[in-house]
Scaffold this motif. Structure first.
Motif, PDB file in Angstrom:
ATOM      1  N   THR A 187      -2.359  11.529  -8.745  1.00 36.95           N
ATOM      2  CA  THR A 187      -3.248  11.966  -7.810  1.00 36.95           C
ATOM      3  C   THR A 187      -4.554  11.826  -8.266  1.00 36.95           C
ATOM      4  OG1 THR A 187      -1.813  14.214  -7.490  1.00 36.95           O
ATOM      5  CG2 THR A 187      -4.259  14.340  -7.440  1.00 36.95           C
ATOM      6  N   LEU A 188      -4.973  11.546  -9.721  1.00 37.19           N
ATOM      7  CA  LEU A 188      -6.228  11.095 -10.174  1.00 37.19           C
ATOM      8  C   LEU A 188      -6.313   9.760  -9.600  1.00 37.19           C
ATOM      9  CD1 LEU A 188      -6.012  12.511 -13.986  1.00 37.19           C
ATOM     10  CD2 LEU A 188      -7.332  13.390 -11.981  1.00 37.19           C
ATOM     11  N   MET A 189      -5.723   8.881  -9.485  1.00 40.11           N
ATOM     12  CA  MET A 189      -5.605   7.506  -9.041  1.00 40.11           C
ATOM     13  C   MET A 189      -6.178   7.661  -7.630  1.00 40.11           C
ATOM     14  SD  MET A 189      -3.007   4.463  -8.192  1.00 40.11           S
ATOM     15  CE  MET A 189      -2.387   5.376  -6.625  1.00 40.11           C
ATOM     16  N   HIS A 190      -5.718   8.336  -6.885  1.00 41.21           N
ATOM     17  CA  HIS A 190      -6.222   8.667  -5.379  1.00 41.21           C
ATOM     18  C   HIS A 190      -7.509   9.278  -5.439  1.00 41.21           C
ATOM     19  CE1 HIS A 190      -2.409   7.778  -3.278  1.00 41.21           C
ATOM     20  NE2 HIS A 190      -1.873   8.489  -4.046  1.00 41.21           N
ATOM     21  N   GLU A 191      -7.911  10.043  -6.414  1.00 38.44           N
ATOM     22  CA  GLU A 191      -9.432  10.534  -6.385  1.00 38.44           C
ATOM     23  C   GLU A 191     -10.320   9.377  -6.610  1.00 38.44           C
ATOM     24  OE1 GLU A 191      -9.785  13.561  -9.037  1.00 38.44           O
ATOM     25  OE2 GLU A 191      -8.584  15.061  -8.051  1.00 38.44           O
ATOM     26  N   ARG A 192     -10.085   8.257  -7.393  1.00 45.22           N
ATOM     27  CA  ARG A 192     -10.916   7.471  -7.706  1.00 45.22           C
ATOM     28  C   ARG A 192     -10.864   6.347  -6.703  1.00 45.22           C
ATOM     29  NH1 ARG A 192      -7.632   7.491 -12.695  1.00 45.22           N
ATOM     30  NH2 ARG A 192      -6.545   5.638 -12.027  1.00 45.22           N
TER      31      ARG A 192
ATOM     32  N   PHE B 187      -8.298  -3.854   0.187  1.00 46.61           N
ATOM     33  CA  PHE B 187      -9.481  -3.131   0.778  1.00 46.61           C
ATOM     34  C   PHE B 187     -10.636  -4.092   0.866  1.00 46.61           C
ATOM     35  CE2 PHE B 187     -13.312  -0.731   1.363  1.00 46.61           C
ATOM     36  CZ  PHE B 187     -13.150  -0.118   2.533  1.00 46.61           C
ATOM     37  N   ASP B 188     -10.975  -4.614  -0.311  1.00 47.42           N
ATOM     38  CA  ASP B 188     -12.162  -5.466  -0.603  1.00 47.42           C
ATOM     39  C   ASP B 188     -12.070  -6.803   0.530  1.00 47.42           C
ATOM     40  OD1 ASP B 188     -13.372  -3.865  -2.409  1.00 47.42           O
ATOM     41  OD2 ASP B 188     -12.725  -5.052  -4.031  1.00 47.42           O
ATOM     42  N   TYR B 189     -11.060  -7.365   0.531  1.00 44.37           N
ATOM     43  CA  TYR B 189     -10.759  -8.607   1.145  1.00 44.37           C
ATOM     44  C   TYR B 189     -11.103  -8.347   2.734  1.00 44.37           C
ATOM     45  CZ  TYR B 189      -8.411 -12.576   3.516  1.00 44.37           C
ATOM     46  OH  TYR B 189      -8.121 -13.575   4.261  1.00 44.37           O
ATOM     47  N   CYS B 190     -10.269  -7.088   3.236  1.00 46.14           N
ATOM     48  CA  CYS B 190     -10.408  -6.818   4.672  1.00 46.14           C
ATOM     49  C   CYS B 190     -11.966  -6.555   5.096  1.00 46.14           C
ATOM     50  CB  CYS B 190      -9.334  -5.758   4.922  1.00 46.14           C
ATOM     51  SG  CYS B 190      -7.814  -5.973   4.795  1.00 46.14           S
TER      52      CYS B 190
ATOM     53  N   LEU C 102       0.760  -1.283   0.069  1.00 44.61           N
ATOM     54  CA  LEU C 102      -0.151  -0.273  -0.069  1.00 44.61           C
ATOM     55  C   LEU C 102       0.894   1.262  -0.040  1.00 44.61           C
ATOM     56  CD1 LEU C 102      -2.845  -0.862   2.537  1.00 44.61           C
ATOM     57  CD2 LEU C 102      -2.996  -0.534   0.109  1.00 44.61           C
ATOM     58  N   ASP C 103       1.934   1.319  -0.853  1.00 47.25           N
ATOM     59  CA  ASP C 103       2.936   2.245  -0.655  1.00 47.25           C
ATOM     60  C   ASP C 103       3.301   2.808  -2.195  1.00 47.25           C
ATOM     61  OD1 ASP C 103       5.557   3.726  -0.943  1.00 47.25           O
ATOM     62  OD2 ASP C 103       6.194   2.999   1.138  1.00 47.25           O
TER      63      ASP C 103
ATOM     64  N   GLU D  38      -3.933   0.744  -8.368  1.00 47.59           N
ATOM     65  CA  GLU D  38      -5.437   1.046  -7.859  1.00 47.59           C
ATOM     66  C   GLU D  38      -6.092  -0.264  -7.564  1.00 47.59           C
ATOM     67  OE1 GLU D  38      -9.631   3.145  -9.317  1.00 47.59           O
ATOM     68  OE2 GLU D  38      -7.757   3.550 -10.325  1.00 47.59           O
ATOM     69  N   ARG D  39      -6.096  -1.321  -8.626  1.00 48.99           N
ATOM     70  CA  ARG D  39      -6.592  -2.486  -8.467  1.00 48.99           C
ATOM     71  C   ARG D  39      -6.308  -3.068  -7.454  1.00 48.99           C
ATOM     72  NH1 ARG D  39      -5.828  -4.616 -13.176  1.00 48.99           N
ATOM     73  NH2 ARG D  39      -4.331  -6.213 -12.604  1.00 48.99           N
ATOM     74  N   MET D  40      -4.964  -3.309  -7.063  1.00 51.12           N
ATOM     75  CA  MET D  40      -4.305  -3.898  -6.093  1.00 51.12           C
ATOM     76  C   MET D  40      -4.637  -3.407  -4.855  1.00 51.12           C
ATOM     77  SD  MET D  40      -0.140  -4.634  -5.431  1.00 51.12           S
ATOM     78  CE  MET D  40       0.217  -3.031  -5.550  1.00 51.12           C
TER      79      MET D  40
END
Length: 306
Positions: A262-267, A232-235, A200-201, A225-227
């Protein structure tokens, strides 16, 4: 209790300091220094705008060198109500420090941040996520509450164990009988661990460093983003209807301040916000809830009696 999910950003505002840490004392590459200046100016502004857009308060781990060298940028972080934690002086490798050096750096860094913010920092994250055999006891000695460098768990808080008293390295230079020994039992410290997580880095996949083999720099942000979503989904699924967990994303302004990241973080933020029970908060707020018994945690076990 309903499901509770504490999500937060740990922002390593390394700026120039990380590029000065050459270990050997070799001169810094001035182009890399310029990347650090970008992070301390343009990058910080973009990250703060991102957080303002989504009303997020984050934790910034800031080397004291950054605080002293870029007071305007760090002042924006402070004035924005974000937490500021410790991250060394010049992003030095704690594992390479003498005990005296490590203590001196903590003393200096705590003083710099306290003077700048009017508040003693509560948390520390190891530069490069490295620690020494003395680190945990030093954090206790200096009255800190939490660490964000270890990986015994990835989504639950816990009391950080001291280094094992017996942890024998394997070497082919001596008889195998000298190192075929189990690790000794783990004993908890007073320091709460907010788990670190390389997966997550933003630095390894999205930062280019020709002198650091673990970085890539040209990974498609949609892959990252998918990773992150899948973690998140698993947890979220495993927590059930009444469970809780923490989800801490580690970023750097000179990486996540780039437009495509930055756009990735928005999504990602918008995706996470669609889930019930989510609350964005600082790491010190996570620790407060854990100590007050409002968040679940785990006990780290392992080893045998020495």
């Amino acid at each position: 209790m309903p499901k509770r999910v504490l999500v937060g950003y740990g922002v390593d505002a390394d700026a120039v300091s990380g590029w000065l840490n050459t270990k050997t004392g070799a001169p810094a590459n001035l182009t890399d220094v310029s990347r650090g200046i970008f992070g301390a100016t343009v990058g910080i502004d973009r990250i703060l705008n991102l957080f303002d857009k989504y009303q997020i308060k984050a934790t910034f781990f800031i080397p004291a060198h950054t605080v002293e060298s870029f007071p305007v940028g760090v002042g924006k972080i402070r004035d924005g109500g974000h937490e500021i934690g410790l991250h060394g002086y010049t992003h030095e490798h704690a594992s390479a420090l003498t005990p005296t050096q490590e203590r001196d750096i903590l003393t200096k860094s705590i003083q710099v941040i306290t003077d700048f913010t009017g508040k003693k920092p509560r948390g520390w994250t190891g530069p490069h996520w490295e620690t020494s055999p003395n680190t945990i006891r030093f954090l206790e000695e200096f009255g800190l509450e939490y660490d964000h460098s270890h990986m015994h768990h990835d989504s639950q808080l816990y009391y950080l164990p001291y280094p094992p008293e017996r942890l024998v390295p394997t070497t082919m230079l001596v008889s195998a009988s000298t190192w075929m020994k189990p690790m000794s039992t783990l004993k908890p410290s007073k320091i709460v661990e907010v788990p670190a997580n390389w997966h997550l880095d933003d630095w390894p996949p999205l930062q280019l460093n020709l002198r650091q083999a673990s970085t890539h720099g040209f990974v498609d942000p949609y892959v990252v983003e998918r990773m992150w979503r899948e973690q998140f989904d698993y947890c979220y699924r495993e927590a059930g209807d009444e469970g809780s967990f923490v989800f801490v994303i580690s970023i750097h302004p000179q990486v996540s301040g780039k437009p495509h990241v930055t756009l990735m973080h928005e999504r990602l933020i918008e995706y996470i916000n669609k889930h019930k029970g989510v609350e964005w908060c600082t790491l010190e707020e996570m620790v407060k809830e854990f100590k007050e018994g409002r968040m679940s945690g785990v006990k780290v076990e392992g080893g045998v009696e020495a």
